[in-house]
Write a protein that holds these residues in place. Sequence first.
Motif, PDB file in Angstrom:
ATOM      1  N   ALA A  15      37.791  39.530  32.577  1.00  0.00           N
ATOM      2  CA  ALA A  15      36.384  39.194  32.352  1.00  0.00           C
ATOM      3  C   ALA A  15      35.574  39.309  33.634  1.00  0.00           C
ATOM      4  O   ALA A  15      34.482  39.891  33.651  1.00  0.00           O
ATOM      5  CB  ALA A  15      36.271  37.782  31.777  1.00  0.00           C
ATOM      6  N   ALA A 159      34.580  32.924  35.830  1.00  0.00           N
ATOM      7  CA  ALA A 159      35.597  33.688  35.103  1.00  0.00           C
ATOM      8  C   ALA A 159      36.974  33.311  35.649  1.00  0.00           C
ATOM      9  O   ALA A 159      37.853  34.160  35.792  1.00  0.00           O
ATOM     10  CB  ALA A 159      35.346  35.182  35.253  1.00  0.00           C
ATOM     11  N   GLY A 288      35.143  34.395  29.326  1.00  0.00           N
ATOM     12  CA  GLY A 288      36.582  34.590  29.231  1.00  0.00           C
ATOM     13  C   GLY A 288      37.336  33.310  28.955  1.00  0.00           C
ATOM     14  O   GLY A 288      36.849  32.419  28.248  1.00  0.00           O
ATOM     15  N   ASP A 289      38.545  33.223  29.504  1.00  0.00           N
ATOM     16  CA  ASP A 289      39.406  32.074  29.244  1.00  0.00           C
ATOM     17  C   ASP A 289      38.814  30.762  29.730  1.00  0.00           C
ATOM     18  O   ASP A 289      39.249  29.698  29.307  1.00  0.00           O
ATOM     19  CB  ASP A 289      40.768  32.271  29.910  1.00  0.00           C
ATOM     20  N   CYS A 293      40.178  30.274  24.595  1.00  0.00           N
ATOM     21  CA  CYS A 293      41.450  30.983  24.559  1.00  0.00           C
ATOM     22  C   CYS A 293      42.121  30.689  23.231  1.00  0.00           C
ATOM     23  O   CYS A 293      41.787  29.716  22.549  1.00  0.00           O
ATOM     24  CB  CYS A 293      42.353  30.593  25.730  1.00  0.00           C
ATOM     25  N   SER A 305      37.516  38.362  25.992  1.00  0.00           N
ATOM     26  CA  SER A 305      37.020  38.187  27.362  1.00  0.00           C
ATOM     27  C   SER A 305      36.215  39.391  27.812  1.00  0.00           C
ATOM     28  O   SER A 305      35.155  39.253  28.440  1.00  0.00           O
ATOM     29  CB  SER A 305      38.206  37.957  28.311  1.00  0.00           C
ATOM     30  N   ASP A 308      32.869  39.240  26.145  1.00  0.00           N
ATOM     31  CA  ASP A 308      31.990  38.285  26.830  1.00  0.00           C
ATOM     32  C   ASP A 308      31.246  38.964  27.964  1.00  0.00           C
ATOM     33  O   ASP A 308      30.028  38.804  28.133  1.00  0.00           O
ATOM     34  CB  ASP A 308      32.807  37.131  27.430  1.00  0.00           C
TER      35      ASP A 308
END
Length: 376
Positions: A15, A159, A288-289, A293, A305, A308
């Motif tokens: 990401a 990120a 992202g995460d 997730c 991700s 995003d």
Amino acid sequence: MSKAHTVLVIGGGAAGNAVTVLLRRAGLTVDLVEAEDDWNATAGSGITLQGNALRVLRELGVWDRVKASGFGFGSVGITAPDGTVLHVARDLRTGGDDLPATVGMQRPQLQRILMDAVRAGGARVRLGTTAEILGQDADGVSIRFSDGSEGRYDLVIAADGLGSSARAAIGVADKPEPTGMAIWRVAAPRPTGVVRTDLAYGGPAYIAGYCPTSDTTLYAYVVEANRDRASIPPETYAEEMRRLASAYGGFWPEITAHIIDPAKVNYTWFDRLLVEGSWHRGRVVLIGDAAHCCPPTLAQGAALSLEDAWVLAQLLTSGEAWDDALFRAYYERRMARVRPVVEASVQIGQWQLDGVRDADVPGLMGRTMTMLRELP
């Protein structure tokens, strides 16, 4: 835009790298910091990239390298534990008909491709560096770096992954929660006949599967109920994965013979995270995460991700003011897409944990993947 914006990206995974490439292409000044000295260049075994991930990688300008480095295929096989093929289903081309349904590749290779794109784009990269958010106001964010230097940015993009320190620093209390499953992964040579992902359900594990990652390699994985990580010494990782994998037939004996080095076996729990309400606080925004997730039961973690990054970059370069309305639009656009994927991914695993034999897994997967064909 009324002035040249400055952006700090914290985290150099998929990401962070993707949003850096896209923002630099639009002419923004972007700094990227990554806590690891090696930029995670050797981390991980393999990754399954479905069409909606490939669509973003094409937008980044790296599709040709991904195509050359990975292994494309368009179906998934369901097998019995002894290796007997029970069914072969065509994968939906979620990135459009001009891209493969799926590409498997070695995760370090994907990371190197994205790293090269970041460097070529002209972002300033600082490895082995962390960033602390000192404070922010309506115009920007003040940062202290781990080397003692300080900076100020119009926007910070967090990120920094599942355990995001930036997420906690801006007061987002959501944390990842284990789903009850865990996965063993290893990279291995590809048997000649492996030309797609095959999944075996049953046996000593919930799932035993593999995915070709190049003409000569694959990654294999075995999913079981999670165990106390402290009870599994790292030096036994190869032995543990080999014990589980040895119960499976077909190509598995050839794969299992290469599960030797415990340092090359990865063991992780499945987690779930979906930050509710908003993915920003002021001028700090999560991607992202750090924001979401899910278990890899739909192989959508990296794809979401990357999406995003694509969506956020579109909004940031649209000419609109960088205000709450813009970041709220980002959240609402992404949540409508991410929530059903997270929920479906968790549900598929829960059905297995609960031993539900008549669950409509194909139907749920089909509905979710059809939704992902639409542009994010």
